[in-house]
Design a protein around this motif. Structure first.
Motif, mmCIF file in Angstrom:
data_model
loop_
_atom_site.group_PDB
_atom_site.id
_atom_site.type_symbol
_atom_site.label_atom_id
_atom_site.label_comp_id
_atom_site.label_asym_id
_atom_site.label_seq_id
_atom_site.Cartn_x
_atom_site.Cartn_y
_atom_site.Cartn_z
ATOM 1 N N GLY A 161 8.473 18.395 3.771
ATOM 2 C CA GLY A 161 7.483 19.092 2.947
ATOM 3 C C GLY A 161 6.856 18.255 1.861
ATOM 4 N N ASN A 162 7.186 16.972 1.803
ATOM 5 C CA ASN A 162 6.646 16.112 0.759
ATOM 6 C C ASN A 162 5.749 15.017 1.343
ATOM 7 O OD1 ASN A 162 8.089 17.231 -1.569
ATOM 8 N ND2 ASN A 162 9.927 16.457 -0.537
ATOM 9 N N LEU A 163 4.694 14.673 0.612
ATOM 10 C CA LEU A 163 3.823 13.569 1.005
ATOM 11 C C LEU A 163 4.411 12.226 0.561
ATOM 12 C CD1 LEU A 163 1.158 12.488 2.179
ATOM 13 C CD2 LEU A 163 0.101 12.884 -0.060
ATOM 14 N N LEU A 164 5.170 12.229 -0.538
ATOM 15 C CA LEU A 164 5.711 10.993 -1.117
ATOM 16 C C LEU A 164 4.581 9.990 -1.390
ATOM 17 C CD1 LEU A 164 8.800 10.565 1.266
ATOM 18 C CD2 LEU A 164 8.696 11.774 -0.938
ATOM 19 N N PRO A 165 3.575 10.400 -2.138
ATOM 20 C CA PRO A 165 2.371 9.566 -2.297
ATOM 21 C C PRO A 165 2.618 8.234 -2.997
ATOM 22 C CG PRO A 165 2.345 11.401 -3.838
ATOM 23 C CD PRO A 165 3.471 11.653 -2.899
ATOM 24 N N ALA A 166 3.663 8.152 -3.831
ATOM 25 C CA ALA A 166 3.908 6.910 -4.567
ATOM 26 C C ALA A 166 4.760 5.925 -3.786
ATOM 27 C CB ALA A 166 4.582 7.226 -5.908
ATOM 28 N N ASN A 167 5.326 6.349 -2.657
ATOM 29 C CA ASN A 167 6.176 5.466 -1.860
ATOM 30 C C ASN A 167 5.348 4.477 -1.063
ATOM 31 O OD1 ASN A 167 8.092 7.245 -2.800
ATOM 32 N ND2 ASN A 167 9.165 7.425 -0.842
ATOM 33 N N ASP A 168 5.858 3.237 -0.956
ATOM 34 C CA ASP A 168 5.190 2.264 -0.089
ATOM 35 C C ASP A 168 5.263 2.744 1.363
ATOM 36 O OD1 ASP A 168 4.749 0.664 -2.271
ATOM 37 O OD2 ASP A 168 6.499 -0.627 -1.903
ATOM 38 N N LEU A 182 0.856 -1.186 0.000
ATOM 39 C CA LEU A 182 0.000 0.000 0.000
ATOM 40 C C LEU A 182 0.890 1.234 0.000
ATOM 41 C CD1 LEU A 182 -3.119 0.221 0.096
ATOM 42 C CD2 LEU A 182 -2.903 0.805 2.502
ATOM 43 N N THR A 183 0.517 2.261 -0.752
ATOM 44 C CA THR A 183 1.326 3.478 -0.831
ATOM 45 C C THR A 183 0.847 4.517 0.187
ATOM 46 O OG1 THR A 183 -0.076 4.573 -2.467
ATOM 47 C CG2 THR A 183 1.648 3.085 -3.287
ATOM 48 N N ARG A 184 1.708 5.485 0.419
ATOM 49 C CA ARG A 184 1.364 6.579 1.343
ATOM 50 C C ARG A 184 0.184 7.390 0.815
ATOM 51 N NH1 ARG A 184 5.240 8.608 4.953
ATOM 52 N NH2 ARG A 184 4.772 10.732 4.259
ATOM 53 N N ASP A 231 -4.360 14.419 -9.266
ATOM 54 C CA ASP A 231 -5.677 13.768 -9.217
ATOM 55 C C ASP A 231 -6.517 14.400 -8.117
ATOM 56 O OD1 ASP A 231 -7.444 11.236 -9.758
ATOM 57 O OD2 ASP A 231 -7.162 11.328 -7.577
ATOM 58 N N ASP A 232 -7.775 14.724 -8.443
ATOM 59 C CA ASP A 232 -8.611 15.487 -7.507
ATOM 60 C C ASP A 232 -8.800 14.766 -6.175
ATOM 61 O OD1 ASP A 232 -10.176 17.994 -7.292
ATOM 62 O OD2 ASP A 232 -11.833 16.608 -6.905
ATOM 63 N N LYS A 233 -8.957 13.442 -6.242
ATOM 64 C CA LYS A 233 -9.152 12.673 -5.017
ATOM 65 C C LYS A 233 -7.926 12.795 -4.110
ATOM 66 C CE LYS A 233 -10.628 8.518 -5.623
ATOM 67 N NZ LYS A 233 -10.612 7.058 -5.889
ATOM 68 N N LEU A 234 -6.728 12.679 -4.676
ATOM 69 C CA LEU A 234 -5.497 12.813 -3.906
ATOM 70 C C LEU A 234 -5.334 14.241 -3.402
ATOM 71 C CD1 LEU A 234 -2.796 11.749 -2.838
ATOM 72 C CD2 LEU A 234 -1.792 12.269 -5.071
ATOM 73 N N LEU A 235 -5.678 15.213 -4.245
ATOM 74 C CA LEU A 235 -5.517 16.619 -3.872
ATOM 75 C C LEU A 235 -6.409 16.957 -2.667
ATOM 76 C CD1 LEU A 235 -3.919 19.083 -4.832
ATOM 77 C CD2 LEU A 235 -5.887 19.724 -6.238
ATOM 78 N N GLN A 236 -7.661 16.501 -2.719
ATOM 79 C CA GLN A 236 -8.577 16.730 -1.596
ATOM 80 C C GLN A 236 -8.060 16.055 -0.327
ATOM 81 O OE1 GLN A 236 -12.712 15.759 -2.408
ATOM 82 N NE2 GLN A 236 -12.401 16.133 -4.592
ATOM 83 N N SER A 237 -7.661 14.798 -0.473
ATOM 84 C CA SER A 237 -7.215 14.036 0.696
ATOM 85 C C SER A 237 -5.955 14.632 1.293
ATOM 86 C CB SER A 237 -6.969 12.577 0.303
ATOM 87 O OG SER A 237 -8.154 11.987 -0.190
ATOM 88 N N ALA A 238 -5.025 15.059 0.437
ATOM 89 C CA ALA A 238 -3.779 15.651 0.923
ATOM 90 C C ALA A 238 -4.064 16.897 1.753
ATOM 91 C CB ALA A 238 -2.866 15.985 -0.255
ATOM 92 N N ALA A 239 -4.986 17.721 1.275
ATOM 93 C CA ALA A 239 -5.324 18.941 2.015
ATOM 94 C C ALA A 239 -5.959 18.599 3.358
ATOM 95 C CB ALA A 239 -6.267 19.810 1.186
#
Length: 874
Positions: free
Chosen positions: A128-135, A68-70, A107-115
């Motif tokens: 300062g990074n979410l690193l969304p693609a990292n496991d 699962l990714t971050r 992606d809107d879903k990721l953008l909303q969730s990140a906020a």
């Protein structure tokens, strides 16, 4: 699904009702079967649950073994925070970037969730990074689940787990010390089970399903107080784990005293209160006294409720606080062009001296009006002689908090500027009727000095009792309440130059014809509840559907059914119409004390009985004169207990006649250097009044406290405990009434004389005169002894009664007279033993001078020598 936990069922029920702004996952109706999840898969049950809830698994395959990714976890936890806690996606999620690697074009879903996860501190990012693609690693997963649980329930998994000192993790040394408690909490709660945690291992989709479901099925927190702490001398913070219903903690801007206790007694007096935006932090600001000391703070059982109507658990905690932190200047805030606040770290008691100077050194202090407003010193720079757009150096000296702590930096200076006009005149943008006696005015911007007399109705300026009230949220909106109703076409106008905007620009003229339509709708009762007032008295609050005034007169009678101890009976409730009073700052709410309501036969209401009441007609009328209708079974209430919350206090007249250095009228009467008296007002509990621990005199020790029938307490100080003469702090605290209500701390200063007893430091046999045998009938025998004391003393007036002579332990009573006189220096006293010439034989047997009860050798403060035995020797 019949055997699922209640909490799980709740998620299923709510999952379909709350989603991300545009593209959240829609949950399916029931758990589905995935092609790639075998029945014997360790995570199958939890995979089914997480899918049923709509958080993961919408296709035919679940991919349980995939990492699962971050970013995927951020989306799942954002959905959870929305569905369970009502968290919302920030409105600026498309314009304000939270993470450097989550672009606004993502992606809107990721953008909303990140906020959402960033603003709720679930994911704070890595540099300062979410690193969304990292496991995501197992340790990262533990950290974000801990934070997400707090975002949803108001407390972390660590707080939920409590003591984890006995939890064993085999590879604990591989986990950073500051994060070990989080992993141990997960194991204690059953979210993770293996002996080793493997913090750097990856998390598969199947594993996360189990982690997540076990997290949401962890014991749902009972609504409770998380902590209580004094943040300064006059402000106390009460933190809850769930948002609380403001009406159960605050009434008309003040805390509901009866719902909170100190040392078992309800708060009293007028104490301001504020509930945080999330409903989880209540700040209580005392109107009198301080939060200093050590005491038990409690909440009343079943009194405070959450926003969903659940009772907050009864709470007791010992609070210890001493305010030794000096107030500090935090900065300045411009209120408007001519008003600036100096903002301090805590509420202020005194502003001290405020000095204002221009850059060229010109002193303009006399032109600046300053006042303490809470934690601010507010500067009024409106004087025309104060130049605009110039730096003004403001220096404050001697500013104190409520514990009399001086500024941390004293004096403290800062720079402020008086603003100039902005060139845009404020205007009235709309007038909207609310009812026949009320309308709203909307302005183009925030203004100052807008008054009721600035508004005209059909050309006539309004006067009291008409009112103008600014909206608490929208500062550009005002509500006008007229003294009499209007109807039909009505001209509302405001002349030019009646008020200004915050920069000082005058308003433009305004006039509009407004139609006040006829109102034929009768007011109805919206709610009836029993609330305790600030003094613990129960009151029935009646709230109507619109603005109303009381029209009832004489006695109000209401038919009712009483249910007491399961027995029902008909009765009539009565109260004087004069006792039905409007609630301050409302226009549709009235209250009557339950103590003022009687039932048939003028009998008081029965404690714990419930009453179902018919509302009679013509109690109130709306602004158009429409009177309320009668309504059967209009409301039900239960009669509880009134609490006598009157606090005991000190009678400050006891020392009104003190003069000189003594402090008059402060409630402390100085009797002598060893004795002070206080007198209480109230029904005093003797045990607390005679407890010496409740009396503190700085630099001295209270030895005893004796209470008499007049509520006077005599306090005796321990001899030698007050080492110097001067002003001391005296504190009286913890005194209760017989009902258990505790007084506010009484702290004052008093001038006290030192009570150190002078003692003999040296004894000298200075002369012995033998009897002359040639003088018959006269005994010239005499012995003189010089006593040196620890300080200057005087011999007093009873110089013949200070000492008695003992030889070999036997008192000499025949032919001996002993007198005292001042010696050669102030610290010396000469004792003359007339009629006796001490011999070597006497001295060898042991010669003593023992002080009598009437000895009056004393120091300048009046402390009588404590010497009870003086040994005389060669």
């Amino acid at each position: 699904m019949a055997n699922q936990p209640k909490k799980y069922k709740k998620f299923v029920a709510t999952a379909a009702t709350a989603t991300l702004v545009a593209s959240a996952i829609v949950p399916v109706a029931s758990a589905k079967s995935f092609n790639d999840v075998a029945d014997n898969n360790d995570h199958k049950a939890n995979i089914d649950k997480i899918s049923d809830l709509g958080y993961m698994g919408t296709g035919d395959n679940f991919n349980p073994g995939a990492n699962l990714t971050r970013g995927q976890v951020a989306i799942i936890l954002a959905n959870w925070a929305q569905k369970e806690a009502g968290k919302t996606v920030p409105a600026d999620y498309t314009t304000a970037q939270r993470f450097e690697d989550v672009e606004l074009t993502a992606d809107d879903k990721l953008l909303q969730s990140a906020a959402l996860v960033f603003d709720n501190e679930i994911f704070t990012g890595s540099n300062g990074n979410l690193l969304p693609a990292n496991d995501i690693t197992r340790l990262q997963m533990a950290l974000v689940l801990n934070k997400a649980y707090k975002a949803v329930y108001g407390l972390t998994l660590v707080e939920l787990a409590g003591d984890t000192s006995d939890v064993q993790i085999g590879d604990l040394d591989k986990i950073p010390a500051e994060q070990r408690d989080i992993v141990k909490a997960l194991k204690k709660l059953g979210i993770t089970a293996p002996a080793n945690f493997d913090p750097n291992g990856k998390v598969t989709r199947g594993q996360f399903a189990t982690f997540f479901i076990k997290t949401i099925e962890a014991e749902a927190p009972t609504p409770k107080v998380v902590s209580v702490s004094a943040i300064n001398a006059v402000q106390l913070e009460v933190k809850f784990n769930k948002a609380v219903d403001e009406s159960t903690v605050i009434s008309s801007g003040n805390v509901i005293n009866a719902n909170f206790k100190v040392n078992g007694a309800a708060l009293t007096g007028t104490n301001a209160a504020e509930l945080s935006e999330d409903g989880k932090t209540l700040t209580i600001t005392l109107g009198a006294g301080t939060w200093e000391g050590t005491y038990m703070f409690s909440t009343k059982k079943d009194a405070v409720k959450t926003v969903d109507g659940k009772n907050v658990a009864e709470f007791n905690q010992v609070v210890s606080y001493e305010d030794t932190v000096a107030p500090a200047l935090l900065g300045t805030k411009t209120v408007n062009a001519s008003t600036v606040n100096l903002q301090f770290s805590e509420p202020l008691k005194t502003k001290g001296t405020v000095i204002a100077k221009l850059a060229d050194g010109t002193d303009i202090s006399s032109l600046v009006v300053s006042n303490v407003v809470g934690s601010n010193i507010q500067l009024n720079l409106s004087n025309a002689s104060i130049p605009v757009n110039q730096n003004i150096t403001v220096t404050v000296v001697g500013t104190t908090d409520f514990s009399d702590n001086l500024l941390a930096v004293n004096p403290t200076s800062t720079t402020v500027v008086k603003g100039s006009k902005d060139g845009v005149a404020p205007t009235v943008t709309s007038v909207t009727p609310v009812n026949a006696k009320k309308f709203e005015i909307k302005l183009s911007e925030e203004v100052q000095n807008f008054a009721i007399g600035d508004i005209k109705v059909n050309g006539v300026a309004l006067v009291a009792p008409a009112t103008l009230t600014q909206d608490t949220t929208d500062k550009t909106k005002y509500t006008v309440t007229l003294s009499s109703a209007v109807s039909g076409l009505t001209t509302i106008s405001v002349d030019a130059a009646q008020f200004t905007d915050l920069s000082g620009e005058d308003n433009t003229a305004f006039s509009q014809i407004v139609n006040f339509a006829a109102d034929t709708v009768k007011p109805t009762l919206a709610s009836a509840t029993v609330k305790a007032d600030a003094n613990g008295k129960q009151n029935l609050h009646l709230v109507f559907s619109e603005d109303v005034t009381k029209i009832a007169t004489g006695t109000v009678s209401l038919s009712a059914t009483e249910v007491s101890n399961y027995v029902s009976s008909s009765t009539t409730l009565s109260f004087a119409a004069a006792n039905l009073v409007p609630v301050a700052n409302t226009s549709n709410e009235f209250t009557v004390a339950l103590a003022d309501i009687t039932k048939t036969g003028a009998v008081a209401l029965v404690k714990d009985a419930s009453y179902t009441v018919d509302l009679p007609a013509n109690i109130v009328a709306d602004t158009a004169g429409n009177q309320n209708n009668a309504k059967a079974f209009a409301f039900t209430f239960t009669r509880g207990n009134d609490v006598n919350a009157t606090k005991p206090s000190l009678d400050t007249t006891i020392d009104a006649l003190e003069t000189g250095d003594y402090v008059a009228s402060n409630g402390i009467l100085v009797v002598d250097q060893n004795t002070i008296k206080v007198k209480f007002i109230g029904d005093i509990d003797g045990a607390t009044a005679t407890n010496t621990a409740n009396y503190q005199v700085s630099g001295a020790t209270v030895k005893s406290a004796t209470l008499n029938a007049s509520n006077e307490v005599t306090l005796k100080l321990e001899a030698n405990s007050n080492q110097y003469t001067g002003v001391r702090t005296v504190k009286v605290t913890g005194i209760k009434t017989k009902a258990g209500v505790v007084m506010n701390d009484h702290v004052t200063t008093e001038y006290l004389l030192e009570n150190v007893v002078p003692v003999v430091t040296r004894v000298a046999l200075t002369s012995v005169t033998q009897d002359d045998p040639t003088t018959a009938g006269t005994n010239e025998a005499e012995t003189k002894v010089t006593l040196t004391f620890s300080e200057a003393v005087s011999v007093g007036v009873l110089d013949a009664n200070d000492f008695e002579l003992y030889i070999d332990g036997t008192k000499v009573t025949t032919g001996v007279t002993i007198t005292t006189a001042a010696g050669a220096t102030t610290d010396k006293v000469v004792v003359t033993i007339a009629g006796k010439a001490l011999s070597a034989s006497d001295l060898s047997k042991g010669v003593e001078l023992r002080a009598t009860s009437t000895i009056d050798i004393k120091d300048a403060a009046g402390n009588v020598t404590g010497t009870d035995k003086v040994v005389v020797s060669l």
